[in-house]
Design a protein around this motif. Structure first.
Motif, PDB file in Angstrom:
ATOM      1  N   PHE A 173       0.374  -3.226  -3.416  1.00  0.00           N
ATOM      2  CA  PHE A 173      -0.197  -3.368  -2.189  1.00  0.00           C
ATOM      3  C   PHE A 173      -0.157  -2.167  -1.399  1.00  0.00           C
ATOM      4  CE2 PHE A 173      -1.591  -4.562   2.347  1.00  0.00           C
ATOM      5  CZ  PHE A 173      -2.618  -5.347   1.916  1.00  0.00           C
ATOM      6  N   GLN A 175       0.739   0.667   1.276  1.00  0.00           N
ATOM      7  CA  GLN A 175       0.910   0.847   2.823  1.00  0.00           C
ATOM      8  C   GLN A 175      -0.429   1.737   3.048  1.00  0.00           C
ATOM      9  OE1 GLN A 175       1.417   3.447   4.986  1.00  0.00           O
ATOM     10  NE2 GLN A 175       3.690   3.803   5.104  1.00  0.00           N
ATOM     11  N   PRO A 176      -0.756   1.093   4.172  1.00  0.00           N
ATOM     12  CA  PRO A 176      -1.971   1.863   4.792  1.00  0.00           C
ATOM     13  C   PRO A 176      -2.173   3.391   4.936  1.00  0.00           C
ATOM     14  CG  PRO A 176      -1.623  -0.062   6.118  1.00  0.00           C
ATOM     15  CD  PRO A 176      -0.553   0.342   5.285  1.00  0.00           C
ATOM     16  N   PHE A 180       2.292   4.677  -0.470  1.00  0.00           N
ATOM     17  CA  PHE A 180       3.037   3.974  -1.296  1.00  0.00           C
ATOM     18  C   PHE A 180       3.041   2.442  -1.587  1.00  0.00           C
ATOM     19  CE2 PHE A 180       6.750   7.040  -2.077  1.00  0.00           C
ATOM     20  CZ  PHE A 180       6.256   8.295  -1.563  1.00  0.00           C
ATOM     21  N   LEU A 239       6.482  -1.070  11.128  1.00  0.00           N
ATOM     22  CA  LEU A 239       5.291  -1.038  11.862  1.00  0.00           C
ATOM     23  C   LEU A 239       3.867  -1.516  10.904  1.00  0.00           C
ATOM     24  CD1 LEU A 239       3.295   2.228  12.432  1.00  0.00           C
ATOM     25  CD2 LEU A 239       5.374   2.340  11.288  1.00  0.00           C
ATOM     26  N   HIS A 240       4.347  -1.370   9.817  1.00  0.00           N
ATOM     27  CA  HIS A 240       3.337  -1.780   8.688  1.00  0.00           C
ATOM     28  C   HIS A 240       3.443  -3.254   8.348  1.00  0.00           C
ATOM     29  CE1 HIS A 240       2.143   2.347   8.460  1.00  0.00           C
ATOM     30  NE2 HIS A 240       3.503   2.749   8.126  1.00  0.00           N
ATOM     31  N   GLY A 241       4.419  -3.921   8.544  1.00  0.00           N
ATOM     32  CA  GLY A 241       4.429  -5.465   8.267  1.00  0.00           C
ATOM     33  C   GLY A 241       5.885  -5.883   8.287  1.00  0.00           C
ATOM     34  N   SER A 242       5.742  -7.273   8.895  1.00  0.00           N
ATOM     35  CA  SER A 242       7.202  -7.876   9.063  1.00  0.00           C
ATOM     36  C   SER A 242       7.781  -8.324   7.507  1.00  0.00           C
ATOM     37  CB  SER A 242       6.952  -9.001   9.968  1.00  0.00           C
ATOM     38  OG  SER A 242       6.220 -10.152   9.225  1.00  0.00           O
ATOM     39  N   ALA A 244       8.562 -11.394   6.787  1.00  0.00           N
ATOM     40  CA  ALA A 244       7.674 -12.437   6.463  1.00  0.00           C
ATOM     41  C   ALA A 244       6.496 -11.972   5.803  1.00  0.00           C
ATOM     42  CB  ALA A 244       7.404 -13.329   7.434  1.00  0.00           C
ATOM     43  N   TYR A 245       5.844 -11.045   6.124  1.00  0.00           N
ATOM     44  CA  TYR A 245       4.712 -10.483   5.729  1.00  0.00           C
ATOM     45  C   TYR A 245       4.760 -10.112   4.095  1.00  0.00           C
ATOM     46  CZ  TYR A 245       0.398  -7.939   4.776  1.00  0.00           C
ATOM     47  OH  TYR A 245      -0.826  -7.424   3.847  1.00  0.00           O
ATOM     48  N   ASN A 248       5.492 -12.807   1.907  1.00  0.00           N
ATOM     49  CA  ASN A 248       4.171 -13.375   1.396  1.00  0.00           C
ATOM     50  C   ASN A 248       3.709 -12.586   0.275  1.00  0.00           C
ATOM     51  OD1 ASN A 248       1.595 -14.784   1.565  1.00  0.00           O
ATOM     52  ND2 ASN A 248       0.940 -13.083   2.495  1.00  0.00           N
ATOM     53  N   LEU A 249       3.517 -11.178   0.547  1.00  0.00           N
ATOM     54  CA  LEU A 249       2.986 -10.256  -0.567  1.00  0.00           C
ATOM     55  C   LEU A 249       3.630 -10.470  -1.663  1.00  0.00           C
ATOM     56  CD1 LEU A 249       2.371  -6.881   1.349  1.00  0.00           C
ATOM     57  CD2 LEU A 249       0.780  -8.522   0.518  1.00  0.00           C
ATOM     58  N   VAL A 252       2.256 -13.500  -3.446  1.00  0.00           N
ATOM     59  CA  VAL A 252       0.716 -13.431  -3.751  1.00  0.00           C
ATOM     60  C   VAL A 252       0.573 -12.283  -4.751  1.00  0.00           C
ATOM     61  CG1 VAL A 252      -1.490 -12.347  -2.902  1.00  0.00           C
ATOM     62  CG2 VAL A 252       0.026 -13.932  -1.617  1.00  0.00           C
ATOM     63  N   LEU A 253       1.414 -11.139  -4.848  1.00  0.00           N
ATOM     64  CA  LEU A 253       1.109 -10.037  -5.828  1.00  0.00           C
ATOM     65  C   LEU A 253       1.494 -10.561  -7.105  1.00  0.00           C
ATOM     66  CD1 LEU A 253       1.901  -6.932  -3.500  1.00  0.00           C
ATOM     67  CD2 LEU A 253      -0.099  -8.102  -4.063  1.00  0.00           C
ATOM     68  N   ARG A 256      -0.947 -12.549  -8.869  1.00  0.00           N
ATOM     69  CA  ARG A 256      -2.082 -11.610  -9.159  1.00  0.00           C
ATOM     70  C   ARG A 256      -1.459 -10.654 -10.609  1.00  0.00           C
ATOM     71  NH1 ARG A 256      -4.874  -9.885  -3.522  1.00  0.00           N
ATOM     72  NH2 ARG A 256      -5.169 -12.080  -2.933  1.00  0.00           N
TER      73      ARG A 256
ATOM     74  N   GLU B  76      -5.214 -14.015   1.714  1.00  0.00           N
ATOM     75  CA  GLU B  76      -3.942 -13.969   1.197  1.00  0.00           C
ATOM     76  C   GLU B  76      -3.041 -12.864   1.560  1.00  0.00           C
ATOM     77  OE1 GLU B  76      -3.884 -16.797  -2.749  1.00  0.00           O
ATOM     78  OE2 GLU B  76      -4.477 -14.519  -3.063  1.00  0.00           O
ATOM     79  N   THR B  77      -3.494 -11.636   1.750  1.00  0.00           N
ATOM     80  CA  THR B  77      -2.795 -10.233   2.009  1.00  0.00           C
ATOM     81  C   THR B  77      -3.248  -9.870   3.505  1.00  0.00           C
ATOM     82  OG1 THR B  77      -4.570  -8.751   1.220  1.00  0.00           O
ATOM     83  CG2 THR B  77      -3.209  -9.742  -0.162  1.00  0.00           C
ATOM     84  N   LEU B 117      -7.020   1.091  11.468  1.00  0.00           N
ATOM     85  CA  LEU B 117      -6.048   1.585  10.465  1.00  0.00           C
ATOM     86  C   LEU B 117      -4.812   2.574  11.821  1.00  0.00           C
ATOM     87  CD1 LEU B 117      -8.308   3.423   7.959  1.00  0.00           C
ATOM     88  CD2 LEU B 117      -6.302   1.914   7.434  1.00  0.00           C
ATOM     89  N   ASN B 119      -2.736   3.824  14.346  1.00  0.00           N
ATOM     90  CA  ASN B 119      -1.751   3.441  15.269  1.00  0.00           C
ATOM     91  C   ASN B 119      -0.812   4.305  15.679  1.00  0.00           C
ATOM     92  OD1 ASN B 119      -0.205   1.457  16.711  1.00  0.00           O
ATOM     93  ND2 ASN B 119       0.487   0.287  14.818  1.00  0.00           N
ATOM     94  N   SER B 121       2.476   4.206  17.314  1.00  0.00           N
ATOM     95  CA  SER B 121       3.363   3.104  17.433  1.00  0.00           C
ATOM     96  C   SER B 121       4.832   3.937  17.962  1.00  0.00           C
ATOM     97  CB  SER B 121       3.372   2.319  16.075  1.00  0.00           C
ATOM     98  OG  SER B 121       4.611   1.396  16.395  1.00  0.00           O
ATOM     99  N   LEU B 129       6.896   6.208  15.893  1.00  0.00           N
ATOM    100  CA  LEU B 129       7.286   5.514  14.540  1.00  0.00           C
ATOM    101  C   LEU B 129       6.190   6.008  13.326  1.00  0.00           C
ATOM    102  CD1 LEU B 129       8.119   1.887  15.477  1.00  0.00           C
ATOM    103  CD2 LEU B 129       9.454   3.756  14.716  1.00  0.00           C
ATOM    104  N   ALA B 137      -1.937   6.002   9.893  1.00  0.00           N
ATOM    105  CA  ALA B 137      -3.069   5.931   8.671  1.00  0.00           C
ATOM    106  C   ALA B 137      -4.457   6.346   9.372  1.00  0.00           C
ATOM    107  CB  ALA B 137      -3.152   4.471   8.568  1.00  0.00           C
ATOM    108  N   ARG B 140      -9.972   7.393   5.341  1.00  0.00           N
ATOM    109  CA  ARG B 140     -10.427   7.994   4.436  1.00  0.00           C
ATOM    110  C   ARG B 140     -11.893   7.756   3.797  1.00  0.00           C
ATOM    111  NH1 ARG B 140      -4.405   8.746   1.822  1.00  0.00           N
ATOM    112  NH2 ARG B 140      -3.438   7.781   3.344  1.00  0.00           N
ATOM    113  N   ALA B 205      -1.249  -6.662   7.801  1.00  0.00           N
ATOM    114  CA  ALA B 205      -0.064  -7.704   8.155  1.00  0.00           C
ATOM    115  C   ALA B 205      -0.486  -8.425   9.546  1.00  0.00           C
ATOM    116  CB  ALA B 205       1.157  -6.672   8.800  1.00  0.00           C
ATOM    117  N   TRP B 208      -2.994 -11.084   8.586  1.00  0.00           N
ATOM    118  CA  TRP B 208      -2.057 -12.297   8.299  1.00  0.00           C
ATOM    119  C   TRP B 208      -1.297 -13.117   9.010  1.00  0.00           C
ATOM    120  CZ3 TRP B 208       2.796 -13.314   7.533  1.00  0.00           C
ATOM    121  CH2 TRP B 208       3.368 -14.331   6.492  1.00  0.00           C
TER     122      TRP B 208
END
Ligand SMILES: Cc1cc2nc3c(=O)[nH]c(=O)nc-3n(C[C@H](O)[C@H](O)[C@H](O)COP(=O)(O)OP(=O)(O)OC[C@H]3O[C@@H](n4cnc5c(N)ncnc54)[C@H](O)[C@@H]3O)c2cc1C
Lengths: 261, 213
Positions: A173, A175-176, A180, A239-242, A244-245, A248-249, A252-253, A256, B76-77, B117, B119, B121, B129, B137, B140, B205, B208
Motif C-alpha cells: 500500500f 505511501q501517497p 514507499f 502524518l500518513h497514518g496512525s 491503528a491504521y 488494519n493494513l 487487509v494486505l 489480499r 478496507e484501506t 493529497l 498536506n 503538516s 513534517l 504528496a 501525478r 488514513a 479509514w
C-alpha cells in the motif's frame, strides 16, 4: 556535498580491502546514499563502488533457489526473476520509478533496511540467506530493527539466496507521496509452512507475523486470518497514518496477498 | 529621422509620413532605432519605446460552472480513486478553446491534489513534517482521470468589449468540493451513514478513520 575519494574495484577481495579502510563506505545504486550526501547528512571519506564486480551482478537459478547478486538493480530483478519467482520480480518492479529501479540495488536496499522498504519483506518471508564477504546470514538473524542489520564494519552483501516458495505474493500500500510502502506484506507458502513478513508498519522495521503464519500454515485462505487481531499501539504513527491504521493494513494486505498468491 | 517638425508627421497604414512628401518610416524602423539609438538626441530623448495603459472595466466578470466527480472508495484501506470528472463552465465568449480547456484541466488536477493529497503538516514544535516530496504528496498523472470539459453554455459578459469572463481559477475552485462531496456520498451510499465530514486532504488514513470512527 563534501569532498570524497572514489574507487571502483572489480573484485570482491579488492572491495573488501578498500572497505576496511577508515572512512570508507560502500556505494551501490546511490539512490539512498547520494541524496544523503547531498544534504550533508553523510560525509564518507571514500566511496567504494560495488557496481563493477561481475560476481555481484545478475540473477541465476542455483541449488533450486534464486541467487541475486548484491549489486543487481531492481529493474534487472523485475525482468529476470519473473519466470522463476514472479512475486519477487513484481516487488522489484514496483519499487520507486524507472530511474530508481535502474540504479537502486537489492544489496543497497537490504543494507539500508529502511523500515518502509520493500525488499526486506521478501528476504524475510522467503527465509532467504544473505551472503556477505565474510559469512552467510539467515534472514531471521539479518534484520535487527529500523536501519539496523547484522552487517559489521567493512562487511558487505555480495548475494542474496532465495528459496523459491510454492506460492507467494507481495501487496504494497503506497505511501501517497514517496510511494514507499506505507505498509507492505509478503506472504510465501512453502511445503513446510507459510511465512508472512510485514514492512512499513513497525518501529522495529520488518517483522514476521507469527499468528498469521500459524493460521495460514493450517489453512491457506484469506478467511483463515479473519479472526486475528493486530495491535497497532506500538506501530509507526506519522502524518500518513496512525499505528491503528497500519495495523488494519497489515491484516487487509495479508488477506489480499494470500488471495493473490 | 524624418527631419520634420512633429506637427507635420502623420501616422497612417503602419507608417509615419511627412505630410505632402514621400518621406516615411515604417513602425518597425522607428522601433528599431528606438532601441539602437546611435543617431538619437540622447540629451533630450531617452532610448526605448514603452507605453502602458490600464483598462478598468465597469464591473467584475462572473463566470459560473457545475462540476461532477465520480469516485470509488475502498472501505478496507480508505483509498479513494477518482474515476471520472466532468466540468461545465460558462466563461462567456471563448477566444481560444484549447487554452481554456488546458486551464481547466490544470485547475482540476490542482484541486484533486488539494482534496486528496497535498498536506502542509507541522508537528507541535512547528517543525514542517512534509518538507520534501517524499512526504508532500503532489498529484501525478495516475492520480487523475481524463476530464470531460464543456463550454457549450455561452453567456457573453456585458461589460467588456470581448464578452469574456475569467477562467483561470475555475477548475481549482470547483474541484475540491466536488471530490470531497463525492467521497462523502460514496460512503453514505455504502452504508457508512455516520460519515458526514472529512477534512482535506481526504487521505486513505483519514477515510479509514472516519469509517471506523
Ligand atoms: C524516489 C525514490 C523512491 C523509492 N521507492 C522505493 C520503494 O518504493 N521501495 C523500496 O524498497 N525502496 C525505494 N527506494 C529506495 C531504493 O530501493 C534504493 O535503491 C535502496 O534503498 C538503496 O539501494 P542503492 O543500491 O541505491 O544503495 P546506495 O544508496 O548506494 O546505498 C545505501 C546504503 O547501503 C550501503 N550499501 C550499498 N550496497 C551495499 C552492499 N552491497 N553491502 C553493504 N552495504 C551496502 C551503502 O553504504 C549505504 O549506506 C526509493 C528511492 C528513491 C530515491
Amino acid at each position: 556535498m563534501y569532498d570524497f575519494e572514489f574507487v571502483k574495484p572489480s573484485s570482491i577481495a579488492e572491495a573488501a580491502k578498500a572497505l576496511a579502510a577508515d572512512g570508507a563506505q560502500a556505494l551501490s545504486g546511490g539512490q539512498t546514499l547520494l541524496p544523503t550526501m547531498k544534504q550533508r547528512l553523510a560525509a564518507p571519506g571514500t566511496l567504494v563502488s560495488l557496481t563493477g564486480i561481475a560476481e555481484m551482478q545478475g540473477v541465476c537459478l542455483s541449488d533450486g533457489g534464486l541467487h541475486i547478486g548484491g549489486a543487481t538493480p531492481h529493474a534487472v530483478v523485475a525482468a529476470q526473476a519473473k519466470p522463476h519467482y514472479p512475486a519477487l520480480a513484481a516487488l522489484a518492479g514496483g519499487i520507486g520509478d524507472p530511474a530508481v529501479r535502474n540504479r537502486g540495488t537489492i544489496g543497497g536496499s537490504i543494507a539500508n533496511n529502511d523500515p518502509a522498504a520493500c525488499y526486506p519483506s521478501a528476504v524475510l518471508a522467503s527465509g532467504a540467506t544473505v551472503v556477505t564477504n565474510k559469512r552467510k546470514i539467515a534472514a531471521d538473524d539479518y534484520f535487527q530493527g529500523m536501519f539496523t542489520t547484522a552487517l559489521e564494519e567493512g562487511e558487505f552483501v555480495i548475494e542474496v539466496r532465495f528459496p523459491i516458495p510454492q506460492k507467494a505474493a507481495y501487496v504494497k500500500f503506497n505511501q501517497p507521496a514517496s510511494r514507499f510502502a506505507l505498509t507492505g506484506v509478503f506472504v510465501a507458502k512453502f511445503a513446510d509452512g507459510v511465512r508472512v513478513a510485514v514492512t512499513g508498519a513497525s518501529n522495529d522495521g520488518v517483522f514476521r507475523w507469527a499468528e498469521a503464519e500459524a493460521a495460514l500454515s493450517a489453512d491457506f485462505r484469506a478467511e483463515a486470518i479473519a479472526g486475528l487481531v493486530v495491535d497497532g499501539s506500538d506501530m509507526i504513527s506519522d502524518l500518513h497514518g496512525s499505528g491503528a491504521y497500519r495495523a488494519n493494513l497489515v491484516k487487509v494486505l495479508t488477506g489480499r496477498a494470500v488471495s493473490a498468491a | 529621422m524624418l527631419e520634420a517638425a512633429e506637427g507635420d508627421i502623420v501616422f497612417e497604414d503602419g507608417k509615419f509620413q511627412v505630410t505632402g512628401t514621400d518621406k516615411a518610416k515604417t513602425f518597425g524602423e522607428i522601433a528599431f532605432s528606438a532601441y539602437v539609438p546611435h543617431n538619437y538626441p540622447l540629451e533630450t530623448l531617452e532610448p526605448g519605446l514603452e507605453e502602458t495603459s490600464f483598462y478598468d472595466p465597469a464591473n467584475f466578470t462572473y463566470p459560473a460552472g457545475a462540476y461532477a466527480c465520480e469516485v470509488e472508495v475502498d472501505p478496507e484501506t480508505g483509498q479513494v480513486s477518482v474515476c471520472s470528472f466532468t466540468c461545465a463552465d460558462d466563461f462567456g465568449n471563448v477566444m481560444n478553446p484549447m487554452i481554456v480547456e488546458g486551464q481547466v484541466h490544470g485547475g482540476v488536477g490542482q484541486g484533486i491534489g488539494q482534496a486528496l493529497l497535498e498536506n502542509t503538516s507541522y508537528d507541535e514544535n512547528g517543525q514542517l513534517l512534509s518538507g520534501s516530496y517524499m512526504d508532500y504528496a503532489m498529484p501525478r498523472a495516475e492520480d487523475v482521470p481524463f476530464y470531460t470539459v464543456d463550454h457549450s453554455c455561452v453567456t457573453a459578459c456585458t461589460h467588456n468589449p470581448l464578452g469574456v469572463k475569467g477562467c483561470g481559477e475555475a477548475g481549482a475552485i470547483g474541484s475540491p468540493p466536488a471530490v470531497v462531496n463525492a467521497v462523502i456520498d460514496a460512503l453514505q451510499r455504502g452504508g457508512y451513514k455516520h460519515v458526514k465530514h472529512i477534512d482535506m486532504p481526504v487521505s486513505p488514513a483519514r477515510v479509514w478513520a472516519a469509517i471506523n470512527g
